[in-house]
Design an enzyme around this catalytic site. Structure first.
Site, mmCIF file in Angstrom:
data_model
loop_
_atom_site.group_PDB
_atom_site.id
_atom_site.type_symbol
_atom_site.label_atom_id
_atom_site.label_comp_id
_atom_site.label_asym_id
_atom_site.label_seq_id
_atom_site.Cartn_x
_atom_site.Cartn_y
_atom_site.Cartn_z
ATOM 1 C CB SER A 29 -3.529 42.691 9.907
ATOM 2 O OG SER A 29 -2.859 41.391 10.530
ATOM 3 C CB THR A 30 0.126 40.277 7.239
ATOM 4 O OG1 THR A 30 0.259 40.042 8.518
ATOM 5 C CG2 THR A 30 1.512 40.528 6.514
ATOM 6 C CB ALA A 85 -1.041 31.775 8.080
ATOM 7 C CE LYS A 96 -5.283 31.396 4.723
ATOM 8 N NZ LYS A 96 -5.170 32.708 5.042
ATOM 9 N N GLY A 97 -8.647 31.564 9.257
ATOM 10 C CA GLY A 97 -9.841 31.743 9.610
ATOM 11 C C GLY A 97 -10.061 32.726 10.675
ATOM 12 N N GLY A 99 -9.867 35.922 10.569
ATOM 13 C CA GLY A 99 -10.937 36.882 9.977
ATOM 14 C C GLY A 99 -12.126 36.400 9.284
ATOM 15 C CD GLU A 105 -8.365 33.690 4.539
ATOM 16 O OE1 GLU A 105 -7.864 34.678 4.788
ATOM 17 O OE2 GLU A 105 -8.652 32.720 5.335
ATOM 18 C CE LYS A 123 -0.588 36.386 13.746
ATOM 19 N NZ LYS A 123 -1.324 36.658 12.570
#
Length: 225
Positions: A29-30, A85, A96-97, A99, A105, A123
């Site tokens: 999203s970011t 992240a 991470k992951g 998504g 990545e 986060k």
């Protein structure tokens, strides 16, 4: 309405992008906000950038917004990648992951001279493990990998789209999420996981992030020491 912290972090990352460079477009999203703002800047300043993407979604978004997105193998290296992240600790190690894009990545991150993570303050964590660690696995024999992770007391669960359907990644693999909150040595765990046949990649991004931008007003920047 979009999260103000995410907007602040994504906006601050724009200052790290120089003309005539190769830029990695992260996922999440970011990172999505960053891609949108980068496209606006490229159009406004007539910049000449080459971009590579960490997911099909980010590639499609970048192309739709007019960015020059090419396959990773068409560039020799990436000057800077801006990604998100799911969890990050004070040493700038992360998970991470969330998504399901962790494999692409990490490939792009490893090809990058500089990795910048953009996050909102939620986060940040004193130690990794509050967010489940995603592990990308081949579908073939995935039940055996699941049992291996279960025997390690990591409480694995297949990530599902619904009650009957397992999520598949951009590489047509499965994701198994595990609990690493009780693991003291994540470097050792990461080394062990990647050696296990059937595991494609894991979401421990250790010693990869160079600069963390936390979306506050003003944005807070933390560089790896």
């Amino acid at each position: 309405m979009e999260n103000p912290g995410k907007i602040a972090a994504a906006t601050a990352a724009l200052s790290y992008i120089e003309d005539h460079t190769v830029v990695g477009l992260g996922s999440g999203s970011t990172a999505k906000i960053f891609i949108e703002k980068l496209a606006e800047r490229v159009a406004a300043e007539n910049m000449n950038l080459t971009c590579v993407a960490t997911s099909h979604f980010s590639e499609d978004l970048g192309l739709k917004l007019g960015l020059n997105v090419v396959p990773l193998d068409e560039v020799t290296s990436v000057d800077v990648t801006v990604d998100g992240a799911d969890e990050v600790d004070p040493q700038l190690n992360g998970i991470k992951g969330g998504g399901a894009a962790l494999f692409f990545e990490k490939i792009v991150a490893k090809a990058s001279k500089q990795n910048i993570w953009v996050v909102d303050p939620s986060k940040e964590s004193p130690r990794l493990g509050s967010f489940k660690l995603p592990i990308e696995v081949l579908p073939f024999g995935s039940g055996h990998v699941f049992n291996y992770l279960s025997a390690m007391d990591l409480d694995p669960t297949f990530r599902m789209l619904d009650e009957q359907t397992r999520l598949t990644t951009d590489s047509a693999n499965y994701i198994i999420d595990v609990d690493v909150s009780k693991v003291d040595d994540l470097h050792a765990l990461g080394d062990e996981l990647i050696r296990h046949t059937g595991i494609v990649e894991h979401g421990l991004f250790l010693d990869i992030c160079d600069t963390l931008i936390v979306g506050e007003e003003p944005a807070r920047v933390i560089n790896r020491h």
